[in-house]
Structures are given as C-alpha cells and as structure tokens.
Design a protein around this motif. Structure first.
Motif, PDB file in Angstrom:
ATOM      1  N   TYR A  45      14.224  -5.773   3.619  1.00 11.22           N
ATOM      2  CA  TYR A  45      13.459  -4.554   3.366  1.00 11.22           C
ATOM      3  C   TYR A  45      13.768  -4.022   1.980  1.00 11.22           C
ATOM      4  N   ASP A  46      15.041  -4.052   1.606  1.00  6.89           N
ATOM      5  CA  ASP A  46      15.431  -3.506   0.299  1.00  6.89           C
ATOM      6  C   ASP A  46      14.736  -4.252  -0.826  1.00  6.89           C
ATOM      7  N   GLN A  47      14.707  -5.575  -0.658  1.00  9.59           N
ATOM      8  CA  GLN A  47      14.078  -6.404  -1.694  1.00  9.59           C
ATOM      9  C   GLN A  47      12.572  -6.102  -1.768  1.00  9.59           C
ATOM     10  N   TRP A  48      11.943  -6.001  -0.585  1.00  9.50           N
ATOM     11  CA  TRP A  48      10.504  -5.794  -0.505  1.00  9.50           C
ATOM     12  C   TRP A  48      10.119  -4.420  -1.054  1.00  9.50           C
ATOM     13  N   SER A  49      10.894  -3.406  -0.693  1.00 13.57           N
ATOM     14  CA  SER A  49      10.535  -2.064  -1.176  1.00 13.57           C
ATOM     15  C   SER A  49      10.861  -1.936  -2.662  1.00 13.57           C
ATOM     16  N   ALA A  50      11.904  -2.648  -3.101  1.00 13.30           N
ATOM     17  CA  ALA A  50      12.240  -2.597  -4.537  1.00 13.30           C
ATOM     18  C   ALA A  50      11.105  -3.198  -5.365  1.00 13.30           C
ATOM     19  N   LEU A  51      10.512  -4.254  -4.806  1.00 12.90           N
ATOM     20  CA  LEU A  51       9.392  -4.909  -5.518  1.00 12.90           C
ATOM     21  C   LEU A  51       8.294  -3.894  -5.793  1.00 12.90           C
ATOM     22  N   PHE A  52       7.973  -3.089  -4.743  1.00 16.09           N
ATOM     23  CA  PHE A  52       6.843  -2.164  -4.894  1.00 16.09           C
ATOM     24  C   PHE A  52       7.237  -0.866  -5.580  1.00 16.09           C
ATOM     25  N   GLU A  53       8.528  -0.749  -5.908  1.00 14.48           N
ATOM     26  CA  GLU A  53       8.909   0.431  -6.689  1.00 14.48           C
ATOM     27  C   GLU A  53       8.841   0.127  -8.177  1.00 14.48           C
ATOM     28  N   ALA A  54       8.779  -1.176  -8.487  1.00  7.57           N
ATOM     29  CA  ALA A  54       8.703  -1.553  -9.906  1.00  7.57           C
ATOM     30  C   ALA A  54       7.350  -1.134 -10.464  1.00  7.57           C
ATOM     31  N   THR A  55       7.387  -0.522 -11.651  1.00  6.23           N
ATOM     32  CA  THR A  55       6.153   0.023 -12.217  1.00  6.23           C
ATOM     33  C   THR A  55       5.093  -1.052 -12.425  1.00  6.23           C
ATOM     34  N   TRP A  56       5.543  -2.210 -12.931  1.00  2.05           N
ATOM     35  CA  TRP A  56       4.536  -3.247 -13.180  1.00  2.05           C
ATOM     36  C   TRP A  56       3.829  -3.639 -11.890  1.00  2.05           C
ATOM     37  N   MET A  57       4.589  -3.646 -10.785  1.00  2.00           N
ATOM     38  CA  MET A  57       3.981  -4.048  -9.508  1.00  2.00           C
ATOM     39  C   MET A  57       3.036  -2.967  -9.012  1.00  2.00           C
ATOM     40  N   ARG A  58       3.393  -1.715  -9.330  1.00  2.00           N
ATOM     41  CA  ARG A  58       2.508  -0.625  -8.898  1.00  2.00           C
ATOM     42  C   ARG A  58       1.217  -0.643  -9.684  1.00  2.00           C
ATOM     43  N   ILE A  59       1.341  -0.963 -10.971  1.00  2.00           N
ATOM     44  CA  ILE A  59       0.128  -1.059 -11.799  1.00  2.00           C
ATOM     45  C   ILE A  59      -0.748  -2.188 -11.265  1.00  2.00           C
ATOM     46  N   PHE A  60      -0.117  -3.344 -11.022  1.00  2.00           N
ATOM     47  CA  PHE A  60      -0.835  -4.508 -10.530  1.00  2.00           C
ATOM     48  C   PHE A  60      -1.486  -4.176  -9.175  1.00  2.00           C
ATOM     49  N   SER A  61      -0.726  -3.532  -8.297  1.00  2.00           N
ATOM     50  CA  SER A  61      -1.251  -3.237  -6.953  1.00  2.00           C
ATOM     51  C   SER A  61      -2.397  -2.241  -7.016  1.00  2.00           C
ATOM     52  N   LEU A  62      -2.284  -1.251  -7.912  1.00  2.00           N
ATOM     53  CA  LEU A  62      -3.382  -0.286  -8.027  1.00  2.00           C
ATOM     54  C   LEU A  62      -4.633  -0.970  -8.568  1.00  2.00           C
ATOM     55  N   MET A  63      -4.406  -1.886  -9.533  1.00  2.00           N
ATOM     56  CA  MET A  63      -5.534  -2.644 -10.071  1.00  2.00           C
ATOM     57  C   MET A  63      -6.210  -3.428  -8.935  1.00  2.00           C
ATOM     58  N   VAL A  64      -5.378  -3.963  -8.042  1.00  2.00           N
ATOM     59  CA  VAL A  64      -5.908  -4.744  -6.923  1.00  2.00           C
ATOM     60  C   VAL A  64      -6.669  -3.839  -5.963  1.00  2.00           C
ATOM     61  N   VAL A 109      -2.849   3.751  -2.027  1.00  2.00           N
ATOM     62  CA  VAL A 109      -2.137   4.647  -2.945  1.00  2.00           C
ATOM     63  C   VAL A 109      -1.063   5.406  -2.178  1.00  2.00           C
ATOM     64  N   GLN A 110      -1.396   5.790  -0.962  1.00  2.00           N
ATOM     65  CA  GLN A 110      -0.442   6.508  -0.112  1.00  2.00           C
ATOM     66  C   GLN A 110       0.797   5.638   0.130  1.00  2.00           C
ATOM     67  N   VAL A 111       0.575   4.355   0.405  1.00  2.00           N
ATOM     68  CA  VAL A 111       1.707   3.472   0.693  1.00  2.00           C
ATOM     69  C   VAL A 111       2.586   3.334  -0.549  1.00  2.00           C
ATOM     70  N   LEU A 112       1.941   3.194  -1.689  1.00  2.00           N
ATOM     71  CA  LEU A 112       2.707   2.959  -2.919  1.00  2.00           C
ATOM     72  C   LEU A 112       3.401   4.221  -3.423  1.00  2.00           C
TER      73      LEU A 112
ATOM     74  N   ALA B   9      -0.038  -3.563   8.207  1.00  2.00           N
ATOM     75  CA  ALA B   9       1.254  -4.252   8.063  1.00  2.00           C
ATOM     76  C   ALA B   9       1.929  -3.844   6.754  1.00  2.00           C
ATOM     77  N   PHE B  10       1.126  -3.696   5.718  1.00  2.00           N
ATOM     78  CA  PHE B  10       1.643  -3.278   4.406  1.00  2.00           C
ATOM     79  C   PHE B  10       2.290  -1.903   4.515  1.00  2.00           C
ATOM     80  N   ASP B  11       1.593  -1.005   5.141  1.00  2.00           N
ATOM     81  CA  ASP B  11       2.072   0.368   5.300  1.00  2.00           C
ATOM     82  C   ASP B  11       3.369   0.366   6.100  1.00  2.00           C
ATOM     83  N   LEU B  12       3.327  -0.293   7.243  1.00  2.00           N
ATOM     84  CA  LEU B  12       4.491  -0.302   8.133  1.00  2.00           C
ATOM     85  C   LEU B  12       5.688  -0.952   7.451  1.00  2.00           C
ATOM     86  N   SER B  13       5.436  -2.039   6.733  1.00  2.00           N
ATOM     87  CA  SER B  13       6.562  -2.814   6.169  1.00  2.00           C
ATOM     88  C   SER B  13       7.271  -2.052   5.066  1.00  2.00           C
TER      89      SER B  13
END
Lengths: 115, 91
Positions: A45-64, A109-112, B9-13
């Motif tokens: 979980y730590d690794q996964w949430s850290a990934l989505f806390e990285a700014t570049w990943m947030r930019i990429f995810s928002l673009m997606v 956006v809420q998730v990120l 799943a994204f939200d929950l995870s």
C-alpha cells in the motif's frame, strides 16, 4: 453544412485529432500501469500510494482522466450519431454519457487529491 | 461500463491500507471479481490492439483488401493472445 452542437469540438477534424491524442495518452498509461503491476508483484500500500503522491504521476493521471472524457465522448458521439436516429433518444443517451464521464473525472480527481 | 469497476478498485486501493488489502484479497480469491476484471481487461486489450491498428491505418497502412484483412486477422490473434495472458495473470 450541418451545425453540430453535441460533438466534442467545433470541427470533425478537431475531434479526429483529439481522439488520436487521447488514445496515445491512454495507451501509454495502460502500458505503464500494467508494466508497473507486473514488475511489482508484491506491491505494498505504501508503495502504491507513494506512486500516486508523486507530482508527475498526478499530472499524468489527470491527463488520463481528461483523456478518458474526451476519448469516450468522441467515440460514443460517433456511435450515437450513427445508430440512434431519434433525436430525443440520442440526446438522452449523450447526456447520460456526459454525466457518467463527468462523474468519473470528478471521482478520479477526488481519489488523487481528495480529503 | 468497465471503468466503473476500475474506478471503484482505484478508489478503494488508495483510500487506506485496509482498502488496499480488500482489493488485493478480492483479486486473489473472489471468483466473480476475477471474472469481471478479466472481462474488463479483455475488452481493453481488444480495443487497445484495434486502436493501434487504426493509428497505423491513419498513416496509410492496411488500406487494401489483402492488407486490411490480414491486419484484421492479426488484430484478433494478438488480442486473443493478450486476453489469454491476462487470464493466466489473473488466475
């Protein structure tokens, strides 16, 4: 010349281009995520949430997220204008698509960035 | 349609450690979850391969009858392989 108000962009060419641009963004993200999951079988979980806390990943995810909206609107618009001849039904279908897309974008956006 | 499941799943995870464990556990043990995610991934794989083919078509490839037909067959074959691989990965 038919004036279009429900299509994504003002011209068909714009829609055509944005369909491709969003497709490339989405395909890169798909390859990235699947690759990431394959390369990290015992993901934490730590690794996964850290990934989505990285700014570049947030930019990429928002673009997606925005690309999902564009890609699905353009795609479903061309499907609905091909197959749903009744104007009322077509408009209802497109509105429903728009609503679902809006929900997905806000949800993403809420998730990120959510509280 | 499939996105609803993926977003959930994204939200929950990302919500919490418990949420993350729930997703991992479900993906590892729950037959229905595995089947649904496999369906979604399969649809995505087919769409993905067909999309790549379309990008090539935009560049002028696969426009004749023979090349178009062989590209279509390749599309199905590649997608089928990816879908089977996804099944192996999920199960």
């Amino acid at each position: 010349m038919v004036t279009q108000i429900t299509s994504f962009g003002r011209s068909g060419l714009y829609d055509w281009m944005m369909q491709r641009v969003s497709a490339v963004v989405l395909s890169l993200y798909t390859v990235f995520i699947i690759g990431y999951l394959l390369l990290n079988p015992d993901l934490t979980y730590d690794q996964w949430s850290a990934l989505f806390e990285a700014t570049w990943m947030r930019i990429f995810s928002l673009m997606v997220l925005l690309s999902i909206g564009m890609h699905s609107w353009i795609g479903l618009w061309s499907i609905s204008t091909d197959y749903i001849k009744a104007t009322g039904a077509r408009f209802f279908f497109q509105s429903l698509c728009g609503l679902v897309m809006f929900v997905y974008i806000v949800w993403g956006v809420q998730v990120l960035w959510g509280l | 349609m499939g996105l609803a499941f993926l977003f959930y799943a994204f939200d929950l995870s990302l919500e919490s450690q418990e949420g993350f464990d729930q997703v991992v556990n479900a993906l590892q043990t729950n037959f229905l979850v595995k089947f649904v995610i496999w369906g979604v991934v399969s649809a995505l794989m087919y769409h993905f391969v067909a999309g790549v083919k379309h990008l090539f078509m935009d560049m002028g490839y696969f426009e004749e009858l023979e090349s178009g037909r062989s590209a279509a067959i390749a599309n199905i074959v590649i997608a089928a392989v990816l879908i089977v691989l996804a099944g192996v990965w999920i199960w």
